[in-house]
Scaffold this motif. Structure first.
Motif, PDB file in Angstrom:
ATOM      1  N   THR A   1     -17.246  -1.211   8.422  1.00  0.00           N
ATOM      2  CA  THR A   1     -18.106  -0.856   7.289  1.00  0.00           C
ATOM      3  C   THR A   1     -17.243  -0.463   6.088  1.00  0.00           C
ATOM      4  OG1 THR A   1     -18.240   1.357   8.206  1.00  0.00           O
ATOM      5  CG2 THR A   1     -20.043  -0.128   8.715  1.00  0.00           C
ATOM      6  N   ILE A   2     -16.095  -1.126   5.950  1.00  0.00           N
ATOM      7  CA  ILE A   2     -15.114  -0.782   4.916  1.00  0.00           C
ATOM      8  C   ILE A   2     -15.698  -0.897   3.509  1.00  0.00           C
ATOM      9  CG2 ILE A   2     -14.185  -3.140   4.957  1.00  0.00           C
ATOM     10  CD1 ILE A   2     -11.484  -2.066   4.202  1.00  0.00           C
TER      11      ILE A   2
ATOM     12  N   ALA B   1       0.836  -1.202   0.000  1.00  0.00           N
ATOM     13  CA  ALA B   1       0.000   0.000   0.000  1.00  0.00           C
ATOM     14  C   ALA B   1       0.869   1.249   0.000  1.00  0.00           C
ATOM     15  CB  ALA B   1      -0.919  -0.005   1.221  1.00  0.00           C
ATOM     16  N   LEU B   2       1.989   1.183   0.717  1.00  0.00           N
ATOM     17  CA  LEU B   2       2.864   2.353   0.773  1.00  0.00           C
ATOM     18  C   LEU B   2       3.334   2.744  -0.626  1.00  0.00           C
ATOM     19  CD1 LEU B   2       4.553   4.374   2.519  1.00  0.00           C
ATOM     20  CD2 LEU B   2       6.425   2.788   2.216  1.00  0.00           C
TER      21      LEU B   2
ATOM     22  N   ALA C   1      -6.138  -5.473   7.435  1.00  0.00           N
ATOM     23  CA  ALA C   1      -5.310  -6.637   7.759  1.00  0.00           C
ATOM     24  C   ALA C   1      -4.572  -6.420   9.073  1.00  0.00           C
ATOM     25  CB  ALA C   1      -4.312  -6.889   6.629  1.00  0.00           C
ATOM     26  N   GLU C   2      -4.067  -5.188   9.269  1.00  0.00           N
ATOM     27  CA  GLU C   2      -3.285  -4.944  10.475  1.00  0.00           C
ATOM     28  C   GLU C   2      -4.126  -4.927  11.733  1.00  0.00           C
ATOM     29  OE1 GLU C   2       0.062  -2.237   8.430  1.00  0.00           O
ATOM     30  OE2 GLU C   2      -1.837  -1.433   9.030  1.00  0.00           O
ATOM     31  N   SER C   3      -5.327  -4.310  11.643  1.00  0.00           N
ATOM     32  CA  SER C   3      -6.109  -4.269  12.886  1.00  0.00           C
ATOM     33  C   SER C   3      -6.535  -5.686  13.257  1.00  0.00           C
ATOM     34  CB  SER C   3      -7.308  -3.339  12.760  1.00  0.00           C
ATOM     35  OG  SER C   3      -8.030  -3.637  11.612  1.00  0.00           O
TER      36      SER C   3
ATOM     37  N   MET D   1      -5.824   3.852  -2.705  1.00  0.00           N
ATOM     38  CA  MET D   1      -6.783   3.820  -1.590  1.00  0.00           C
ATOM     39  C   MET D   1      -7.174   2.391  -1.249  1.00  0.00           C
ATOM     40  SD  MET D   1      -8.271   5.921   0.327  1.00  0.00           S
ATOM     41  CE  MET D   1      -9.557   6.008   1.519  1.00  0.00           C
ATOM     42  N   GLY D   2      -7.382   1.563  -2.291  1.00  0.00           N
ATOM     43  CA  GLY D   2      -7.778   0.172  -2.056  1.00  0.00           C
ATOM     44  C   GLY D   2      -6.731  -0.556  -1.230  1.00  0.00           C
ATOM     45  N   SER D   3      -5.474  -0.468  -1.671  1.00  0.00           N
ATOM     46  CA  SER D   3      -4.405  -1.147  -0.937  1.00  0.00           C
ATOM     47  C   SER D   3      -4.281  -0.588   0.479  1.00  0.00           C
ATOM     48  CB  SER D   3      -3.067  -0.954  -1.658  1.00  0.00           C
ATOM     49  OG  SER D   3      -3.111  -1.549  -2.922  1.00  0.00           O
ATOM     50  N   ASP D   4      -4.480   0.717   0.608  1.00  0.00           N
ATOM     51  CA  ASP D   4      -4.314   1.382   1.897  1.00  0.00           C
ATOM     52  C   ASP D   4      -5.333   0.861   2.916  1.00  0.00           C
ATOM     53  OD1 ASP D   4      -4.112   3.082   4.013  1.00  0.00           O
ATOM     54  OD2 ASP D   4      -4.550   4.916   2.925  1.00  0.00           O
ATOM     55  N   LEU D   5      -6.617   0.862   2.538  1.00  0.00           N
ATOM     56  CA  LEU D   5      -7.635   0.409   3.487  1.00  0.00           C
ATOM     57  C   LEU D   5      -7.535  -1.094   3.715  1.00  0.00           C
ATOM     58  CD1 LEU D   5     -10.682   2.669   2.710  1.00  0.00           C
ATOM     59  CD2 LEU D   5      -9.399   2.524   4.809  1.00  0.00           C
TER      60      LEU D   5
END
Length: 763
Positions: free
Chosen positions: A490-491, A236-237, A298-300, A289-293
């Motif tokens: 609600t992603i 995502a970065l 995934a991280e949370s 944006m897709g990769s970012d969210l």
């Protein structure tokens, strides 16, 4: 211990994959509906059961004008090709990096125990035996690669869908604003559901496959799963930074020469940078944006699972309670599915005024329904009382307290969304004030815009602070991790309204390039202005969730590296804090400078074409679009590597040379300063953009008094917008990845840092 959960383990094993598959099926169904809009000219036969007024309307709007449909199809394929070739180039470079980093993970984590294959005694319970560190190294590497691939695929699919839908939205705009809105919104939903469902499915399958090896060693299993979040965010970065530089180089270049110097409208086909600009919307705002969210999600999940594995859920092997984070996301998909139907099927958008409210209703409905969903999951999937690991002690928690943690995150997300909307939508006074300040030139516009951005930080920070306090008080670090999940539950809806923005932006560009009537351009502009605000809301969500996620990962890291307290007053930690707080500035400087350099090249190229190729301004010769696309591509690939390296190497260098205490300081510092800059940068840029649109649309008396396009006030607004572009689309959104990525990377490498880190202090 209290009795088990109401939902049996088998129920969990069925529910999660079923929800994910339903999400994917729904996405494909929406895509099927969008594909019914044809990009080939239809044979005109008005006797075919259409009534007389319909065919009159069609003649007037040029519905059967074959050349227009043809042009739209051509422009669409040009945009699609540009975006695809850019992403493939980007992924080639990023792929090399991925392989190198995967090797690094394996070597560092394997060396914790000197690459021994013997079982070791467990970290938190020395009576039991756990799998060797080498196994964790191997499985962490596998989950890293899986996370990276899922992230790349979700970004790529989103881009494909957006470029598929943009011309279709333009063509539907001839039949009215409502029809165009539905196509853009459905296409956004395709991306939202594909991403939410595939992220959940891959994570669930990975957990089940790893269980085959790990068996009852859940602590090792979920530690290896953290690689999934690292993979997702590292891709995502690069997607965010590379895409952000690409889109803004083209946008700034096109605006400066086209609008300011040559006085031609925004997406005029005579502008050589126009295709690059439209490609940029897709690679930056959609793929990025897709990769970012996906990374946040995934991280949370990973942060929650790591903490849960050393709490009573993990110790007593309660499968359903352990997968509580995944159950929340599963219910989230069902809730978003219901919510989407409200926009597409239950209520129709009839006119321009209903667009923004329709998108806002999506947020409210999904949040309200999700609150009920969370209550349900907390009731059936959690024991009535359990313990959560809290810095070395187990803290007793009730299931209703955990429900409150998730709900507080969910509602904080909604509050951040609305505050963002208030500060960036041209329906409210902040943006109108910024537009008004353009009367006296660009300088006052910039001053007002910056002030607006700084001011817009206040309420979101309080919202984040309250949710941190509530969730930590109830359930320690696990509470914060599930609060972040609540915000992201609600992603699918969040992404749908976010992807809607670039799609309608592109649709407007296509309408202008295909030479459609003024009336259609007005409709697409209205869709686009709403899209600007929803994009700002999406960024607000991404930043808010990043703050919570990174705090949760920080907590998991501190537990994992066996630090009992982080004392700010020790010099080791304090130097970490102050350096960490500097990193977002360094990172922003790099990305802003990159956009500036790339835009400079673009401006020179556009000027060169206007001056040397005869007949561009008259519209008799086509400009050379490909060269501009190439400039953007080359610049962004070259410029995305230094900022990426800064983020990826900092935790490694600090951890190895200065040890875990200093690293915990760096993480805290970057979190605290990064959130502020990210929110203010995004909102400043969004406000400037919409102030310009407010003047251009001239919808009220006040806006009319500021001038038509080309007036002095409008020129000042364009300058503000151009300054704001890299803020809102490159630096701002990339910062939330910086915050999360450093934290998740520290967590993955924590065993290594704890064993071998801090070389300088050991001398």
């Amino acid at each position: 211990m209290a009795v088990g959960t109401i939902l049996p383990d088998l129920g969990t094993e069925i529910l999660i994959p079923v929800c994910a598959v339903v999400g994917i099926a729904f996405a494909l169904f929406q895509w099927l509906i969008v594909s019914k809009v044809k990009l080939v000219p239809e044979a005109s036969n008005s006797a075919d059961g259409k009534n007389f007024t319909d065919s009159l309307l069609e003649e007037e709007e040029g519905i059967n004008d074959h050349s227009i449909v043809q042009k739209c199809a051509e422009i669409q394929s040009a945009i699609s090709e540009g975006a695809t070739s850019f992403l493939f180039t980007e992924y080639r470079y990023v792929g090399v990096f991925m392989v190198a980093f995967a090797v690094l993970i394996f070597v560092f984590l394997g060396s914790v125990d000197g690459f021994s294959t013997k079982m070791q005694s467990c970290k938190y319970d020395s009576t039991k035996l756990c799998k060797p560190a080498l196994a964790t190294a191997g499985f962490s590497t596998i989950s890293f690669v899986l996370g990276a691939i899922t992230s790349v695929v979700s970004g790529f699919l989103g881009m494909k869908i957006a470029t598929y839908a943009n011309a279709r939205t333009t063509l539907e705009a001839r039949k009215g604003v409502g029809k165009a809105f539905i196509v853009a919104f459905r296409s956004g939903a395709v991306m939202g559901f594909l991403l939410a469902a595939s992220g959940l499915l891959v994570l669930y399958i990975t957990i089940n496959l790893f269980t085959l090896y790990y068996g009852d060693d859940w602590e090792g299993l979920f530690e290896a799963i953290t690689g999934y979040g690292l993979g997702g965010s590292s891709m995502a970065l690069f997607g965010r930074v590379g895409g952000g530089i690409y889109t803004k180089a083209a946008d700034v270049g096109a605006d400066l020469v086209g609008k300011v110097e040559r006085n031609i409208p925004e997406d005029d086909p005579r502008n050589p940078a126009v295709i690059a600009d439209n490609v940029g919307d897709n690679v930056g705002d959609i793929a990025g944006m897709g990769s970012d969210l996906f990374g946040s999600y995934a991280e949370s999940s990973c942060a929650a699972l790591v903490v849960a594995s050393i709490s009573s859920f993990g110790i007593n092997h309660e499968f359903t309670a352990m997968l509580y984070p995944l159950l929340i996301s599963s219910i989230g998909i069902l809730v978003c599915l219901l919510t989407t139907l409200f926009a597409t099927d239950f209520f129709e958008v009839q006119n321009v005024k209903e667009i923004e409210p329709a998108l806002k209703k999506q947020l409210i409905i999904s949040t309200a329904l999700m609150t009920v969903g969370i209550a349900l999951v907390s009731l059936i999937a959690l024991p009535s009382s359990f313990t959560i690991f809290n810095f070395g002690v187990q803290k007793e928690v009730k299931n209703w307290q955990l429900f409150l943690c998730v709900a507080v995150g969910l509602w904080a997300g909604l509050i951040i969304g609305f505050v963002t909307e208030y500060y960036t939508s041209n329906a409210y006074s902040p943006v109108k004030d910024v537009a008004d300040s353009c009367r006296t030139g660009a300088a006052t516009n910039v001053i007002f815009g910056l002030a607006l951005g700084y001011k817009s930080v206040i309420i979101p920070i309080f919202a984040i602070a309250i949710s941190i306090f509530v969730s930590f008080t109830f359930a320690a670090m696990y509470g914060i991790a599930v609060a972040a999940l609540g915000m992201l539950s609600t992603i699918a809806t969040g992404l749908a309204i976010d992807a809607y923005g670039p799609i309608s932006d592109n649709a407007g560009g296509i309408a202008e390039m295909a030479g459609m009537s003024h009336r259609i351009r007005e409709r697409t502009d209205a869709l686009d202005a709403a899209g600007n605000t929803t994009a700002a809301i999406g960024k607000g969500f991404a930043i808010g969730s990043a703050a919570l996620v990174s705090l949760a990962l920080f907590g998991a890291f501190v537990s994992r590296a066996a630090i009992s307290t982080v004392d700010v007053l020790t010099p080791k930690v304090f130097i970490g804090l102050i350096v960490g707080a500097m990193l977002p500035y360094w990172f922003s400087a790099m990305t802003m400078k990159s956009v500036g350099k790339a835009a400079l090249k673009m401006v020179e190229e556009v000027r060169r074409q206007f001056n040397t190729i005869p007949g561009i301004m008259e519209g008799t010769t086509k400009p050379d679009y490909a060269t501009c696309v190439k400039i953007s591509t080359d610049a962004s690939i070259k410029e995305m590597l230094p900022p990426g390296a800064l983020v990826m190497l900092t935790p490694l260098i600090v951890g190895i040379f200065f040890g875990v205490e200093t690293l915990s300081g760096v993480l805290a510092g970057s979190l605290v300063s990064g959130v502020q800059i990210a929110i203010s940068a995004s909102n400043t840029g969004g406000a400037w953009d919409n102030a310009k649109k407010y003047i251009e649309a001239g919808a009220s008396e006040h806006a009319k008094s500021l001038g038509p396009k080309g007036s002095d006030a409008h020129k000042a607004a364009v300058i503000g917008d151009t300054v704001g572009d890299p803020l809102k689309d490159t630096s701002g959104p990339s910062l939330n990845i910086l915050i999360k990525l450093m934290a998740v990377e520290s967590l993955v490498f924590a065993p290594f840092f704890a064993a071998h880190g801090g070389l300088l202090f050991k001398i």
